[in-house]
Write a protein that holds these residues in place. Structure first.
Motif, mmCIF file in Angstrom:
data_model
loop_
_atom_site.group_PDB
_atom_site.id
_atom_site.type_symbol
_atom_site.label_atom_id
_atom_site.label_comp_id
_atom_site.label_asym_id
_atom_site.label_seq_id
_atom_site.Cartn_x
_atom_site.Cartn_y
_atom_site.Cartn_z
ATOM 1 N N TRP A 52 51.169 10.137 31.348
ATOM 2 C CA TRP A 52 51.237 10.328 32.374
ATOM 3 C C TRP A 52 50.717 12.129 31.973
ATOM 4 O O TRP A 52 50.558 12.600 30.301
ATOM 5 N N ARG A 53 49.844 12.837 32.814
ATOM 6 C CA ARG A 53 49.194 14.028 32.622
ATOM 7 C C ARG A 53 49.915 14.981 33.652
ATOM 8 O O ARG A 53 50.270 14.805 34.699
ATOM 9 N N LEU A 54 50.265 16.343 33.696
ATOM 10 C CA LEU A 54 50.166 17.191 34.412
ATOM 11 C C LEU A 54 48.300 17.925 35.141
ATOM 12 O O LEU A 54 47.251 17.717 34.311
ATOM 13 N N THR A 55 48.720 17.344 35.982
ATOM 14 C CA THR A 55 46.837 17.203 36.653
ATOM 15 C C THR A 55 46.916 18.502 37.915
ATOM 16 O O THR A 55 45.202 19.059 37.471
ATOM 17 N N SER A 56 47.738 19.625 37.347
ATOM 18 C CA SER A 56 47.358 21.263 37.316
ATOM 19 C C SER A 56 47.781 22.103 37.415
ATOM 20 O O SER A 56 48.976 21.624 36.605
ATOM 21 N N PHE A 102 55.872 15.219 24.291
ATOM 22 C CA PHE A 102 55.209 15.873 25.042
ATOM 23 C C PHE A 102 54.363 17.109 24.506
ATOM 24 O O PHE A 102 55.009 17.500 23.755
ATOM 25 N N ARG A 103 52.919 16.874 25.219
ATOM 26 C CA ARG A 103 52.052 17.698 24.456
ATOM 27 C C ARG A 103 51.458 18.577 25.742
ATOM 28 O O ARG A 103 51.340 18.449 26.574
ATOM 29 N N MET A 104 51.842 20.492 25.001
ATOM 30 C CA MET A 104 51.340 20.973 25.964
ATOM 31 C C MET A 104 50.364 21.956 25.763
ATOM 32 O O MET A 104 50.292 22.318 24.884
ATOM 33 N N ARG A 105 49.541 22.046 27.172
ATOM 34 C CA ARG A 105 48.876 23.216 26.740
ATOM 35 C C ARG A 105 49.008 24.793 27.062
ATOM 36 O O ARG A 105 48.915 24.889 29.146
ATOM 37 N N THR A 183 48.183 18.761 28.996
ATOM 38 C CA THR A 183 49.398 18.737 29.352
ATOM 39 C C THR A 183 50.258 17.264 29.733
ATOM 40 O O THR A 183 48.807 16.781 30.802
ATOM 41 N N TYR A 184 49.986 16.930 28.728
ATOM 42 C CA TYR A 184 50.491 15.670 28.573
ATOM 43 C C TYR A 184 52.120 14.343 27.923
ATOM 44 O O TYR A 184 52.945 15.574 27.710
ATOM 45 N N PHE A 185 52.350 14.009 28.536
ATOM 46 C CA PHE A 185 53.297 12.929 28.305
ATOM 47 C C PHE A 185 53.285 11.586 28.077
ATOM 48 O O PHE A 185 52.337 10.772 28.432
#
Length: 193
Positions: A52-56, A102-105, A183-185
């Motif tokens: 899954w990803r954070l889209t904004s 969990f990878r965050m930018r 940023t994704y999961f």
């Protein structure tokens, strides 16, 4: 009947049915490699995986509750059943041991800023966290950090996970994108619980 009195010459071909076998009496030396089919290995190995990803972009502190989407574009694929989420609370599709990544930018707007990306369980307890620090840089550089945890999902209705951001400066951003993984999961079922 004395021991060893019945030998192979006294038994007709196909005369002994499997109901007469003793449990554990067939060892691996007597099973041909080609006899183990995929139907016989059900439940072995990885049976579910998705991203899954954070889209904004996400600014400030708190749970990530919106702008979440399963990754399906390009050659991305989901193995088995998908995770589901409601207001950022992710529900596992089956019990088992689950790897959660969990990878965050982190995109700092001010120098020297800190940011934590946290994996939490259903009780809000920290399972793992990634710490980003901008080291005196702001505005132009991004910092990628990754963390992971393994969940023992014994009950899909009571064991869930969520993701939290804790920042030293609420003007900073966690970068999201609707087309690529910034940023994704990750969710991977490792095996039975």
């Amino acid at each position: 009947i004395t021991a060893d009195a019945i030998n192979g010459t006294l038994i007709a071909d196909d005369a002994i049915n499997s109901e007469h076998y003793t449990d554990g009496s067939i060892d691996t030396a007597h099973v041909a490699d080609s006899q183990i089919t995929s139907a016989k290995t059900s439940g072995v190995g990885i049976t579910a995986a998705s991203q899954w990803r954070l889209t904004s972009n996400f600014a400030g502190d708190g749970l990530i509750t919106a702008n979440l989407s399963e990754v399906t574009n390009y050659s991305s694929a989901t193995l088995g059943s998908s995770m589901t989420q409601s207001s950022g609370v992710f529900t596992f599709p089956s019990t088992g041991y689950w790897y959660v990544g969990f990878r965050m930018r982190f995109y700092p707007n001010n120098s020297g800023s800190d940011c934590l990306g946290i994996i939490e369980n259903q009780s809000g307890n920290d399972m793992a966290y990634a710490n980003a620090h901008s080291e005196g840089t702001s505005g132009t550089r991004r910092f990628d950090h990754y963390t992971s945890a393994i969940f023992d999902v014994t009950d899909t209705s009571s064991v869930t996970c969520q993701f939290r951001i804790a920042q030293g400066d609420n003007s900073n951003s966690i970068e999201g994108s609707s087309t690529v993984n910034t940023t994704y999961f990750e969710f991977i079922r490792l095996g039975d619980t």
